[in-house]
Design a protein around this motif. Structure first.
Motif, mmCIF file in Angstrom:
data_model
loop_
_atom_site.group_PDB
_atom_site.id
_atom_site.type_symbol
_atom_site.label_atom_id
_atom_site.label_comp_id
_atom_site.label_asym_id
_atom_site.label_seq_id
_atom_site.Cartn_x
_atom_site.Cartn_y
_atom_site.Cartn_z
ATOM 1 N N ARG A 128 34.941 82.880 78.821
ATOM 2 C CA ARG A 128 35.834 81.885 78.213
ATOM 3 C C ARG A 128 35.901 82.014 76.690
ATOM 4 O O ARG A 128 36.900 81.673 76.071
ATOM 5 C CB ARG A 128 35.377 80.472 78.600
ATOM 6 N N THR A 162 42.441 81.274 81.645
ATOM 7 C CA THR A 162 41.600 80.089 81.434
ATOM 8 C C THR A 162 40.622 80.271 80.284
ATOM 9 O O THR A 162 39.626 79.545 80.206
ATOM 10 C CB THR A 162 40.835 79.759 82.731
ATOM 11 N N MET A 163 40.874 81.230 79.392
ATOM 12 C CA MET A 163 40.009 81.375 78.221
ATOM 13 C C MET A 163 40.129 80.166 77.307
ATOM 14 O O MET A 163 41.170 79.473 77.298
ATOM 15 C CB MET A 163 40.373 82.657 77.463
ATOM 16 N N ASP A 164 39.081 79.925 76.549
ATOM 17 C CA ASP A 164 39.036 78.775 75.641
ATOM 18 C C ASP A 164 39.864 79.081 74.397
ATOM 19 O O ASP A 164 39.329 79.526 73.366
ATOM 20 C CB ASP A 164 37.580 78.475 75.270
ATOM 21 N N TRP A 179 33.752 81.224 86.230
ATOM 22 C CA TRP A 179 33.682 81.321 84.770
ATOM 23 C C TRP A 179 32.415 80.654 84.237
ATOM 24 O O TRP A 179 31.797 81.124 83.294
ATOM 25 C CB TRP A 179 34.925 80.709 84.145
#
Length: 605
Positions: free
Chosen positions: A211, A130-132, A580
């Motif tokens: 993130r 779910t990292m940006d 997060w």
């Protein structure tokens, strides 16, 4: 927009504490340079006085050797500060963000694991997925050397939600086939040969990235074509109050590695590195001759003219060992790794490295292991020197006064440097923190000898923060049995004995010398117990050996990894979905206020 790389890169406001501490850069440089040159002059005069004296005992030569040992360890800090200060841009590394959304480089996020609890691993997996960053531009590859069927199924169930996630395994390895380095090389070759990414990120099994992890690190590689690797400073979510064992390693990250970063020679010594894949493949991939594969890779890259860097921002959050046994085993393993690099450089394991580079790597490892051995011997011999009377030859008053003057100046400048260095880091590091955990020197040397004389294979898991590790399992023991176990099995009894003998020798030698009507009392005092370097080293010995004793007398309380859920009154499932934002907020708070992270989450060094 960067014209060369075609990426929009934004520079964020600098950390105000880091900027404020820069006013100490020039004083640090001048004091470091002064203490180096005064040290050269002092040891020259010291050696000449000893050689010219008709009275030369083994105690006097030993005292000189002990002084040289600690002066050498401090000198490495001084020279690093001098060299880094001579670089034109010696300020803190800029905080950058990759703002582009189109034509971004492809990244593989590699998560090696072997036997950690599935829930801990999956927390890291969820954070990585779910990292940006556009999901079409990065893949998360879980590399399981534990061969877990449950882990494989869990990942398979999540692939519908996150198609960029995949599970891979070489089968059950359990520390064999080059362990973590072999696992990573498996990804760099077998998994990536047909479709290689431009960059790779490596996260430990329980290191939680925030993130912005990729967007904060990639700009440093994109703006520096000659750079091969960017490491990140380690932050921890379960540090106990006071950090008695210096588990945060603030000195390494804010003093040593920060200066090496200025020189383009930062060391990757933990989770959270991002590297240019082509560069790592060109140098022969991850070294397989040492437990400390990340450290060794940094040395190989630097020896082959690649820049390595470090980002100070809080971009990931890990766990420290929650027991004294786990902490000792972790540090011993690191030292075994440094011993391995010495042995490997004189074998046929690294034919692709030049002779000069092999010697540099061997010298690096020998220096680290030698520092442990030097401290072990020095701490052991200090009580003997205290009781032996004069530690410098009783020559003419001129030579005694000259040595005393230079010794006093050298020690004073050494202390001044330590306090200025601490101020330069915003007081994240403490004076003489470069000697942190030297109380464990005996245990480290013993571990190295045991490894080479009794076995050449690692035994058991090296998962430091995991509760699945036997080091950190909660075993119900009586207070007496727990104290007994720590005292004997972890070698703390040696520290207790050294501490008592040193303090006893100080009091006894002082009482013996201070006799009434002694006209030579001043000379006797300043050539023995009050000799400035001896007083200084006594302080280092007492303060160092007191650390594990204080730990036994008042064990710290490590935050529970699930307590954040109870504080926020969130069920576990909801916590996983919202953590997060919690971590991002903590990261922003740290950047703004420079306070110690006290997050309660799960991750690992």
């Amino acid at each position: 927009m960067d014209s060369e790389h075609k990426f929009e890169i934004e520079e964020l406001p600098a950390d105000q504490r880091a900027l404020a501490s820069q006013k100490y850069r020039k004083p640090l440089f001048y004091v470091a340079q002064s203490v180096v040159w005064i040290g050269y002059l002092y040891f020259l005069i010291r050696t000449l006085a000893l050689l010219s004296s008709p009275q030369r005992t083994w105690q006097m030569w030993t005292m000189l050797g002990v002084e040289l040992t600690f002066a050498h360890l401090a000198r490495k800090e001084h020279l690093r500060s001098v060299t880094a200060s001579n670089v034109a841009e010696s300020g803190p590394r800029k905080r950058l963000r990759l703002k582009s959304t189109e034509n971004l480089p492809r990244v593989d996020v590699l998560l090696p694991c072997c036997g950690e609890p599935v829930d801990v691993i999956m927390d890291t997996v969820r954070a990585a997925c779910t990292m940006d960053y556009p999901v079409t531009k990065f893949r998360v590859r879980l590399l399981d050397d534990g061969g877990s069927a449950l882990l494989k199924k869990t990942v398979s169930d999540l692939q519908v939600q996150w198609p960029h996630l995949s599970y891979h395994s070489r089968g059950r390895q359990s520390g064999q086939v080059f362990a973590k380095s072999g696992n990573l090389n498996y990804a760099l070759t077998t998994l990536q040969n047909d479709d290689p990414p431009e960059f790779c990120a490596v996260l430990d099994a329980d290191s939680i990235p925030n993130r912005e992890f990729l967007r904060a690190i990639l700009p440093h590689l994109l703006l520096n074509p000659d750079s091969a690797l960017v490491s990140t400073r380690q932050f921890f979510s379960n540090l106990p109050e006071g950090d008695q064992l210096s588990q945060a390693r603030c000195h390494f990250y804010t003093c040593q590695n920060a200066e090496l970063d200025i020189l383009g020679r930062a060391i990757d010594a933990g989770s959270g590195a991002v590297f240019r894949r082509e560069s790592i493949v060109q140098v022969g991939m991850y070294p397989t001759f040492s437990f400390s594969e990340d450290w060794q890779l940094s040395l190989v890259l630097q020896g082959m003219s690649h820049r390595t860097m470090q980002v100070q921002e809080p971009l990931q959050f890990g766990l420290v060992p929650t027991s004294l046994t786990g902490h000792i085993a972790q540090r011993s393993r690191w030292n075994i790794g440094h011993a391995q690099q010495v042995v490997a450089m004189f074998s046929s394991k690294v034919p692709h490295l030049s002779k000069s580079l092999r010697m540099k790597i061997a010298w690096n490892g020998a220096g680290i292991v030698g520092g442990e051995l030097g401290c072990l011997l020095a701490f052991a011999v200090i009580p003997v020197l205290l009781l032996s009377g004069s530690v410098i030859p009783n020559v003419s008053p001129f030579w005694i006064n000259l040595q005393l003057l230079l010794a006093g100046i050298h020690i004073s400048l050494t202390w001044l440097y330590e306090y200025i260095q601490a101020a330069h880091t915003g007081f994240e590091s403490a004076p003489f923190a470069h000697l942190e955990n030297k109380w464990q020197a005996g245990g480290n040397i013993y571990s190295i000898l045991k490894f080479y004389l009794l076995t050449s294979k690692p035994k058991g898991s090296f998962i430091t923060g995991s509760t699945a590790n036997s080091w950190n399992r909660t075993i119900r023991l009586s207070s007496y049995m727990k104290f007994y176990k720590e005292l004997l099995q972890n070698g703390i009894l040696c520290n207790v004995v050294t501490l008592i003998m040193t303090l006893g020798a100080i009091f006894y030698s002082t009482a013996t010398i201070l006799t009434p009507n002694d006209q030579d009392a001043a000379t006797k005092i300043f050539t023995s117990i009050a000799w400035p370097p001896l007083l200084h080293i006594c302080y280092l010995s007492v303060s160092s050996n007191w650390v594990p004793v204080a730990y036994l007398l008042s064990p710290p309380q490590y935050p529970d990894r699930n307590s954040q859920a109870s504080q926020d009154e969130l069920p576990k499932k909801e916590l996983h979905q919202n953590k997060w934002s919690i971590l991002d907020k903590a990261g922003r708070d740290m950047a703004q206020f420079g306070s110690r992270l006290d997050l309660v989450d799960e991750a690992e060094l």
